[in-house]
Design a protein around this motif. Structure first.
Motif, PDB file in Angstrom:
ATOM      1  N   ASP A 115    -140.825  29.013 -23.381  1.00 28.90           N
ATOM      2  CA  ASP A 115    -142.104  28.325 -23.310  1.00 28.90           C
ATOM      3  C   ASP A 115    -141.956  26.857 -23.739  1.00 28.90           C
ATOM      4  O   ASP A 115    -142.434  25.935 -23.066  1.00 28.90           O
ATOM      5  N   LEU A 116    -141.270  26.643 -24.851  1.00 31.27           N
ATOM      6  CA  LEU A 116    -141.025  25.289 -25.357  1.00 31.27           C
ATOM      7  C   LEU A 116    -140.280  24.450 -24.327  1.00 31.27           C
ATOM      8  O   LEU A 116    -140.638  23.307 -24.046  1.00 31.27           O
ATOM      9  N   TYR A 117    -139.262  25.057 -23.734  1.00 33.83           N
ATOM     10  CA  TYR A 117    -138.485  24.364 -22.700  1.00 33.83           C
ATOM     11  C   TYR A 117    -139.386  23.967 -21.527  1.00 33.83           C
ATOM     12  O   TYR A 117    -139.364  22.818 -21.075  1.00 33.83           O
ATOM     13  N   GLU A 118    -140.198  24.900 -21.075  1.00 31.64           N
ATOM     14  CA  GLU A 118    -141.057  24.617 -19.918  1.00 31.64           C
ATOM     15  C   GLU A 118    -142.081  23.528 -20.226  1.00 31.64           C
ATOM     16  O   GLU A 118    -142.363  22.680 -19.384  1.00 31.64           O
ATOM     17  N   GLN A 119    -142.600  23.541 -21.445  1.00 33.11           N
ATOM     18  CA  GLN A 119    -143.556  22.498 -21.825  1.00 33.11           C
ATOM     19  C   GLN A 119    -142.885  21.137 -21.926  1.00 33.11           C
ATOM     20  O   GLN A 119    -143.445  20.129 -21.505  1.00 33.11           O
ATOM     21  N   LEU A 120    -141.683  21.115 -22.505  1.00 34.24           N
ATOM     22  CA  LEU A 120    -140.945  19.852 -22.616  1.00 34.24           C
ATOM     23  C   LEU A 120    -140.662  19.258 -21.240  1.00 34.24           C
ATOM     24  O   LEU A 120    -140.825  18.058 -21.020  1.00 34.24           O
ATOM     25  N   ILE A 121    -140.250  20.116 -20.309  1.00 32.29           N
ATOM     26  CA  ILE A 121    -139.921  19.679 -18.956  1.00 32.29           C
ATOM     27  C   ILE A 121    -141.178  19.194 -18.235  1.00 32.29           C
ATOM     28  O   ILE A 121    -141.178  18.152 -17.579  1.00 32.29           O
ATOM     29  N   ALA A 122    -142.262  19.948 -18.400  1.00 35.51           N
ATOM     30  CA  ALA A 122    -143.520  19.574 -17.748  1.00 35.51           C
ATOM     31  C   ALA A 122    -143.996  18.229 -18.278  1.00 35.51           C
ATOM     32  O   ALA A 122    -144.472  17.373 -17.526  1.00 35.51           O
ATOM     33  N   ASN A 123    -143.808  18.020 -19.560  1.00 34.85           N
ATOM     34  CA  ASN A 123    -144.224  16.777 -20.186  1.00 34.85           C
ATOM     35  C   ASN A 123    -143.405  15.607 -19.676  1.00 34.85           C
ATOM     36  O   ASN A 123    -143.918  14.519 -19.442  1.00 34.85           O
ATOM     37  N   LYS A 124    -142.099  15.867 -19.482  1.00 35.19           N
ATOM     38  CA  LYS A 124    -141.196  14.848 -18.959  1.00 35.19           C
ATOM     39  C   LYS A 124    -141.608  14.443 -17.540  1.00 35.19           C
ATOM     40  O   LYS A 124    -141.594  13.275 -17.183  1.00 35.19           O
ATOM     41  N   ALA A 125    -141.982  15.460 -16.752  1.00 35.06           N
ATOM     42  CA  ALA A 125    -142.314  15.218 -15.348  1.00 35.06           C
ATOM     43  C   ALA A 125    -143.532  14.310 -15.200  1.00 35.06           C
ATOM     44  O   ALA A 125    -143.638  13.565 -14.230  1.00 35.06           O
ATOM     45  N   THR A 126    -144.425  14.360 -16.178  1.00 37.76           N
ATOM     46  CA  THR A 126    -145.626  13.535 -16.085  1.00 37.76           C
ATOM     47  C   THR A 126    -145.454  12.194 -16.803  1.00 37.76           C
ATOM     48  O   THR A 126    -146.349  11.379 -16.815  1.00 37.76           O
ATOM     49  N   ALA A 127    -144.263  12.003 -17.400  1.00 38.99           N
ATOM     50  CA  ALA A 127    -144.014  10.741 -18.116  1.00 38.99           C
ATOM     51  C   ALA A 127    -144.006   9.581 -17.136  1.00 38.99           C
ATOM     52  O   ALA A 127    -143.622   9.740 -15.984  1.00 38.99           O
ATOM     53  N   PRO A 128    -144.423   8.395 -17.566  1.00 42.14           N
ATOM     54  CA  PRO A 128    -144.548   7.245 -16.673  1.00 42.14           C
ATOM     55  C   PRO A 128    -143.253   6.899 -15.939  1.00 42.14           C
ATOM     56  O   PRO A 128    -143.287   6.544 -14.766  1.00 42.14           O
ATOM     57  N   ALA A 129    -142.126   7.034 -16.616  1.00 42.31           N
ATOM     58  CA  ALA A 129    -140.845   6.691 -15.990  1.00 42.31           C
ATOM     59  C   ALA A 129    -140.632   7.519 -14.730  1.00 42.31           C
ATOM     60  O   ALA A 129    -140.179   7.012 -13.701  1.00 42.31           O
TER      61      ALA A 129
END
Ligand code: ADP
Ligand code: G6P
Length: 355
Positions: free
Chosen positions: A336-350
């Motif tokens: 779950d933590l991994y999926e949230q981290l990845i999802a958060n990265k995907a929406t990051a401005p970069a």
């Protein structure tokens, strides 16, 4: 556009003394991620690194700076920081975390020597497991999540006897002596790391049998830190309450000495935690679904996933008690933590700028 380097790899630290269930935990974790861990294909057969589709596991023994002879000569154990190269550990974990491959040393447990290094590519999830993943502050700061397996002396002794006496032919005296010899360094360098762990699995003798010292029936506590980003503790019945639950009866078969669950807020070192505890063992693993249905925040993807995982690996040590149950649950929380981290990265401005 120049922006800060994106984090590539999620890094998990798993700490415990040797023979305390790290490999078993790793097998449960990789199974949750949908693949069995295997040694890298075509790699060095002595490699301590396990690879699945998503996960690489580095055994921190590979960062021994002193080999077996060196340790003997200097009179230090493998648990002593002086026998380990934390600078290199830090540099390599940092490189992998930012997407750069490294030439990692290999400690050969058979010869006690350091073998030629192997190339490790940055994985999606890097698990560093061993004696010191949370010892060095620089390495600790690289961890996205950390786990400490805290096996009480009584239980450690029972497990060592089972493995080293039954499977490796050591004598009872030599097992006692080796545990005693490790104890001062274990207390000084390994045990204190548990204060930094996001989750601790504490394994104690049962309280259901008065004066039990067999170490067969276990009381297992899952201690979960509050306020950790992307990690929301599991609870029983109602979040934040204090509950004692004996599930034995119509829906759960329990032979002597039965099963008891407890859930309560607590403090651990100087932080707030939630603790779920299970004392006793399951008679029938398929009935675990009854217990699972009363636990909340499990991060399962479908109803019954915990029970399914436990049934799938019923042959692993600890599958009939809280060690297996809580290892499985922590595995789901890490997914779950991994999926949230990845999802958060995907929406990051970069990332948005790239697309
Ligand atoms: P590590 O990787 O930390 O050395 P392992 O997972 O290989 O530990 O476990 C070492 C041994 O300890 C196992 O072979 C088993 O005998 C015992 N053991 C580990 N976990 C459990 C458990 N949950 N219940 C009972 N015995 C266990
Ligand atoms: C590895 C293990 C240690 C163990 C050591 C053996 O490093 O992680 O837990 O103590 O091997 O050391 P020795 O000095 O006895 O070869």
């Amino acid at each position: 556009i120049t922006c800060a380097a994106q984090q590539q790899t999620v890094v998990i630290g798993l700490a415990a003394d040797s023979g305390c269930g790290k490999s078993t935990f790793m097998r449960r974790l990789t199974s949750v991620f949908g693949g069995a861990a295997e040694p890298p294909k075509g790699g060095n057969p002595d490699s301590n690194t396990l690879i699945s589709d998503m996960t690489s596991v580095i055994c921190l023994d590979d960062y021994h700076s002193l080999d077996r002879t060196g340790r003997k000569e200097k009179g230090v154990t493998a648990l002593d920081p002086r026998a380990n190269d934390f600078d290199l550990m830090y540099e390599q974990v940092k490189a992998l975390k930012s997407g750069i491959a490294v030439e990692k040393p290999i400690y050969n447990h058979v010869t006690g020597l350091l073998d030629a290094p192997e190339l490790i590519q940055p994985p999606k999830i890097l698990v560093i497991e061993g004696l010191h993943p949370m010892f060095d502050e620089r390495v600790r700061d690289l961890l996205d999540f950390s786990i400490y397996l805290d096996i009480s002396n009584e239980v450690k002794f029972a497990w060592k006897i089972q493995r080293d006496m039954a499977e490796r032919g050591h004598s009872l005296e030599s097992i006692k002596a080796s545990i005693e010899a490790r104890k001062p360094d274990f207390d000084a360098f390994i045990d204190p790391q548990k204060q930094y762990a996001d989750a601790v699995i504490e394994v104690l003798p049962t309280q259901l049998i008065p004066d039990d010292n067999e170490g067969k029936v276990l009381r297992v506590r899952l201690i979960m830190k509050e306020g950790v980003k992307y990690f929301s503790p599991v609870y029983l019945f109602d979040e934040g309450s204090t509950i004692s639950w004996i599930p034995c009866g119509r829906k759960l078969t329990c032979s002597y000495p039965g099963i008891k669950f407890d859930y309560a807020p607590d403090s651990y070192f100087d932080h707030e935690v939630s603790v779920v505890e299970m004392d006793g063992q399951f008679d029938r693993l398929d009935e675990l679904i009854y217990v699972e249905s009363h636990l909340s925040n499990l991060s399962t993807k479908f109803y019954g996933e915990v029970t399914q995982q436990m049934l799938k690996h019923a042959d692993f040590p600890g599958s009939n008690n809280g060690t297996g149950l809580f290892q499985t649950i922590v595995g789901l929380k890490i997914r779950d933590l991994y999926e949230q981290l990845i999802a958060n990265k995907a929406t990051a401005p970069a990332e948005a700028a790239k697309a």
